[in-house]
Design a protein around this motif. Structure first.
Motif, mmCIF file in Angstrom:
data_model
loop_
_atom_site.group_PDB
_atom_site.id
_atom_site.type_symbol
_atom_site.label_atom_id
_atom_site.label_comp_id
_atom_site.label_asym_id
_atom_site.label_seq_id
_atom_site.Cartn_x
_atom_site.Cartn_y
_atom_site.Cartn_z
ATOM 1 N N ASP A 186 -33.894 -2.934 -54.605
ATOM 2 C CA ASP A 186 -33.653 -3.885 -55.687
ATOM 3 C C ASP A 186 -33.389 -3.186 -57.013
ATOM 4 O O ASP A 186 -32.513 -3.602 -57.781
ATOM 5 N N ALA A 187 -34.140 -2.129 -57.299
ATOM 6 C CA ALA A 187 -33.973 -1.416 -58.558
ATOM 7 C C ALA A 187 -32.584 -0.787 -58.651
ATOM 8 O O ALA A 187 -31.952 -0.801 -59.721
ATOM 9 N N CYS A 188 -32.093 -0.249 -57.542
ATOM 10 C CA CYS A 188 -30.773 0.382 -57.542
ATOM 11 C C CYS A 188 -29.655 -0.646 -57.709
ATOM 12 O O CYS A 188 -28.631 -0.365 -58.339
ATOM 13 N N ARG A 189 -29.845 -1.821 -57.149
ATOM 14 C CA ARG A 189 -28.791 -2.839 -57.230
ATOM 15 C C ARG A 189 -28.503 -3.239 -58.677
ATOM 16 O O ARG A 189 -27.381 -3.601 -59.007
ATOM 17 N N THR A 190 -29.509 -3.198 -59.523
ATOM 18 C CA THR A 190 -29.346 -3.662 -60.903
ATOM 19 C C THR A 190 -29.443 -2.537 -61.924
ATOM 20 O O THR A 190 -29.407 -2.790 -63.125
ATOM 21 N N CYS A 191 -29.537 -1.292 -61.458
ATOM 22 C CA CYS A 191 -29.732 -0.151 -62.360
ATOM 23 C C CYS A 191 -28.557 -0.002 -63.319
ATOM 24 O O CYS A 191 -27.394 -0.102 -62.928
ATOM 25 N N GLU A 192 -28.859 0.256 -64.588
ATOM 26 C CA GLU A 192 -27.828 0.458 -65.602
ATOM 27 C C GLU A 192 -27.780 1.906 -66.090
ATOM 28 O O GLU A 192 -27.082 2.214 -67.059
ATOM 29 N N LYS A 193 -28.536 2.794 -65.447
ATOM 30 C CA LYS A 193 -28.593 4.192 -65.868
ATOM 31 C C LYS A 193 -28.305 5.092 -64.672
ATOM 32 O O LYS A 193 -29.127 5.916 -64.267
ATOM 33 N N LEU A 194 -27.109 4.943 -64.126
ATOM 34 C CA LEU A 194 -26.774 5.690 -62.930
ATOM 35 C C LEU A 194 -26.695 7.191 -63.187
ATOM 36 O O LEU A 194 -26.852 7.997 -62.265
ATOM 37 N N ASP A 195 -26.435 7.584 -64.436
ATOM 38 C CA ASP A 195 -26.328 9.006 -64.744
ATOM 39 C C ASP A 195 -27.689 9.676 -64.903
ATOM 40 O O ASP A 195 -27.772 10.908 -64.950
ATOM 41 N N ALA A 196 -28.753 8.904 -65.021
ATOM 42 C CA ALA A 196 -30.109 9.447 -65.150
ATOM 43 C C ALA A 196 -31.064 8.479 -64.470
ATOM 44 O O ALA A 196 -31.575 7.551 -65.095
ATOM 45 N N CYS A 197 -31.309 8.701 -63.185
ATOM 46 C CA CYS A 197 -32.072 7.753 -62.372
ATOM 47 C C CYS A 197 -33.458 7.484 -62.947
ATOM 48 O O CYS A 197 -34.264 8.420 -63.125
ATOM 49 N N PRO A 198 -33.771 6.236 -63.264
ATOM 50 C CA PRO A 198 -35.108 5.903 -63.777
ATOM 51 C C PRO A 198 -36.218 6.197 -62.778
ATOM 52 O O PRO A 198 -37.376 6.346 -63.152
ATOM 53 N N GLN A 199 -35.844 6.280 -61.484
ATOM 54 C CA GLN A 199 -36.833 6.573 -60.457
ATOM 55 C C GLN A 199 -36.889 8.061 -60.108
ATOM 56 O O GLN A 199 -37.557 8.454 -59.149
ATOM 57 N N SER A 200 -36.158 8.851 -60.890
ATOM 58 C CA SER A 200 -36.146 10.321 -60.730
ATOM 59 C C SER A 200 -35.665 10.760 -59.353
ATOM 60 O O SER A 200 -36.079 11.803 -58.832
ATOM 61 N N ARG A 201 -34.788 9.994 -58.764
ATOM 62 C CA ARG A 201 -34.211 10.404 -57.492
ATOM 63 C C ARG A 201 -33.126 11.448 -57.733
ATOM 64 O O ARG A 201 -32.410 11.401 -58.721
ATOM 65 N N THR A 202 -33.011 12.380 -56.799
ATOM 66 C CA THR A 202 -32.056 13.474 -56.965
ATOM 67 C C THR A 202 -30.650 13.102 -56.524
ATOM 68 O O THR A 202 -29.698 13.824 -56.824
ATOM 69 N N TYR A 203 -30.510 12.001 -55.791
ATOM 70 C CA TYR A 203 -29.196 11.618 -55.280
ATOM 71 C C TYR A 203 -29.016 10.113 -55.372
ATOM 72 O O TYR A 203 -29.921 9.345 -55.036
ATOM 73 N N CYS A 204 -27.842 9.693 -55.830
ATOM 74 C CA CYS A 204 -27.520 8.266 -55.922
ATOM 75 C C CYS A 204 -26.199 8.018 -55.193
ATOM 76 O O CYS A 204 -25.142 8.447 -55.669
ATOM 77 N N PRO A 205 -26.230 7.333 -54.066
ATOM 78 C CA PRO A 205 -24.983 7.080 -53.335
ATOM 79 C C PRO A 205 -24.015 6.196 -54.109
ATOM 80 O O PRO A 205 -22.804 6.280 -53.899
ATOM 81 N N ILE A 206 -24.528 5.375 -55.006
ATOM 82 C CA ILE A 206 -23.648 4.494 -55.780
ATOM 83 C C ILE A 206 -22.726 5.316 -56.668
ATOM 84 O O ILE A 206 -21.540 5.000 -56.814
ATOM 85 N N VAL A 207 -23.248 6.383 -57.253
ATOM 86 C CA VAL A 207 -22.424 7.239 -58.114
ATOM 87 C C VAL A 207 -21.260 7.819 -57.324
ATOM 88 O O VAL A 207 -20.112 7.835 -57.791
ATOM 89 N N ASP A 208 -21.529 8.296 -56.105
ATOM 90 C CA ASP A 208 -20.460 8.856 -55.270
ATOM 91 C C ASP A 208 -19.398 7.801 -54.947
ATOM 92 O O ASP A 208 -18.202 8.095 -54.917
ATOM 93 N N ILE A 209 -19.826 6.585 -54.698
ATOM 94 C CA ILE A 209 -18.885 5.506 -54.376
ATOM 95 C C ILE A 209 -18.004 5.194 -55.581
ATOM 96 O O ILE A 209 -16.773 5.097 -55.468
ATOM 97 N N LEU A 210 -18.613 5.044 -56.746
ATOM 98 C CA LEU A 210 -17.840 4.710 -57.948
ATOM 99 C C LEU A 210 -16.871 5.826 -58.307
ATOM 100 O O LEU A 210 -15.703 5.570 -58.647
ATOM 101 N N THR A 211 -17.325 7.066 -58.236
ATOM 102 C CA THR A 211 -16.465 8.200 -58.573
ATOM 103 C C THR A 211 -15.281 8.293 -57.620
ATOM 104 O O THR A 211 -14.145 8.550 -58.034
ATOM 105 N N PHE A 212 -15.526 8.068 -56.341
ATOM 106 C CA PHE A 212 -14.456 8.095 -55.346
ATOM 107 C C PHE A 212 -13.372 7.070 -55.694
ATOM 108 O O PHE A 212 -12.173 7.375 -55.626
ATOM 109 N N HIS A 213 -13.766 5.873 -56.064
ATOM 110 C CA HIS A 213 -12.780 4.842 -56.396
ATOM 111 C C HIS A 213 -12.016 5.171 -57.671
ATOM 112 O O HIS A 213 -10.817 4.869 -57.776
ATOM 113 N N GLN A 214 -12.672 5.782 -58.620
ATOM 114 C CA GLN A 214 -11.971 6.192 -59.843
ATOM 115 C C GLN A 214 -10.883 7.214 -59.532
ATOM 116 O O GLN A 214 -9.818 7.208 -60.153
#
Length: 278
Positions: A186-214
């Motif tokens: 749930d936190a990832c679905r609404t996260c507004e800080k993809l460049d600095a994970c509020p949960q301190s996770r080292t990897y965010c698959p959403i970032v890879d998806i968005l970058t690929f489409h760009q």
């Protein structure tokens, strides 16, 4: 529905992503661009979606055989666009399938280019069948046009029976960290800080998806139109040709909403207004 998350998967084998639907791809640890051919089996008939490159063909066909599928039961090869990572092995499939009535199916705009891979069978324009493929059982695959996402003839395939949308490059990603299935909370679905994970996770698959489409999609307008077509369907899972399967509807719809709002897509990264180059 198959429980696809938190599984101990053997990527040397075909992997069932839904009933009678298999991932038959090649897990290449040396690249961040993972390609995902899929096999749909319906009784004594089968269809291969985005069959893969020529170097990957031995691996892909071995996995098809491991499902118990006789190559001669493959009635159709569906190609969502004309890139070699999808179509490079089309002649290899023909050699093994050996069916006079084999259909090689894509949009007319793609077939102009697919013919250069040297298929001997006739290339079928999906418009000739009203953008549908029907198995003998009555099961329907619906072809939904997504022009310029990323080629002029791009489309996706929606399997009405399983609710799986095979989305080609859409919802795909590029990244060194890869799993066949991804899920977000749930936190990832609404996260507004993809460049600095509020949960301190080292990897965010959403970032890879968005970058690929760009990087891959030509423009924001083409991407938004394509995502709209997918979100209109009653799909419960999206299975892209690159990256990871997103098996939870809530997850891919949340990511779809982000893609609808994505800035800096394709030419939009270079030209902000007509005639205004950065």
């Amino acid at each position: 529905m198959i429980n696809t998350l938190n599984l101990n998967l053997n990527y040397d084998d075909p992997i069932k992503i839904a009933e009678d639907i298999y991932w038959v791809g090649f897990y290449d640890e040396e690249t961040g661009l993972h390609c995902n051919p899929y096999l749909i089996v319906d009784g004594d008939e089968a269809v291969v979606i985005d069959g893969g490159s020529r170097p990957d063909f031995p691996t892909v066909m071995t996995k098809i055989l491991k499902t118990g599928t006789d190559p001669s039961s493959i009635r159709g090869l569906i190609y969502h666009h004309y890139d070699p990572d999808l179509c490079g092995s089309v002649s290899d499939y023909e050699d093994i399938i050996e069916r006079d009535d084999l259909r090689i199916m894509s949009a007319l705009e793609n077939n102009f280019f697919i013919r250069h891979y040297g298929p001997s069978a006739s290339l079928v324009d999906i418009a000739e069948f009203n953008d549908r493929f029907t198995f003998k059982s009555g099961r329907v695959l619906e072809f939904i046009r997504t022009p310029y996402a990323h080629s002029a003839g791009s489309f996706i395939t929606f399997d009405e029976l399983s609710g799986v949308a095979f989305t080609s490059d859409l919802f795909g990603s590029y990244g060194r960290q890869w799993d066949l299935f991804i899920g977000i909370d749930d936190a990832c679905r609404t996260c507004e800080k993809l460049d600095a994970c509020p949960q301190s996770r080292t990897y965010c698959p959403i970032v890879d998806i968005l970058t690929f489409h760009q990087m891959i999609m030509p423009s924001g307008k083409a991407l938004r139109h394509a995502i709209q077509q997918i979100l209109k369907t009653p799909a419960g899972m999206v299975a892209p040709q690159h990256g990871s399967v997103i098996p939870v509807e809530q997850d891919f719809r949340a990511i779809g909403a982000r893609l609808m709002d994505l800035k800096g897509v394709g030419i939009d990264r270079i030209i902000t207004d007509e005639g205004d180059a950065r």
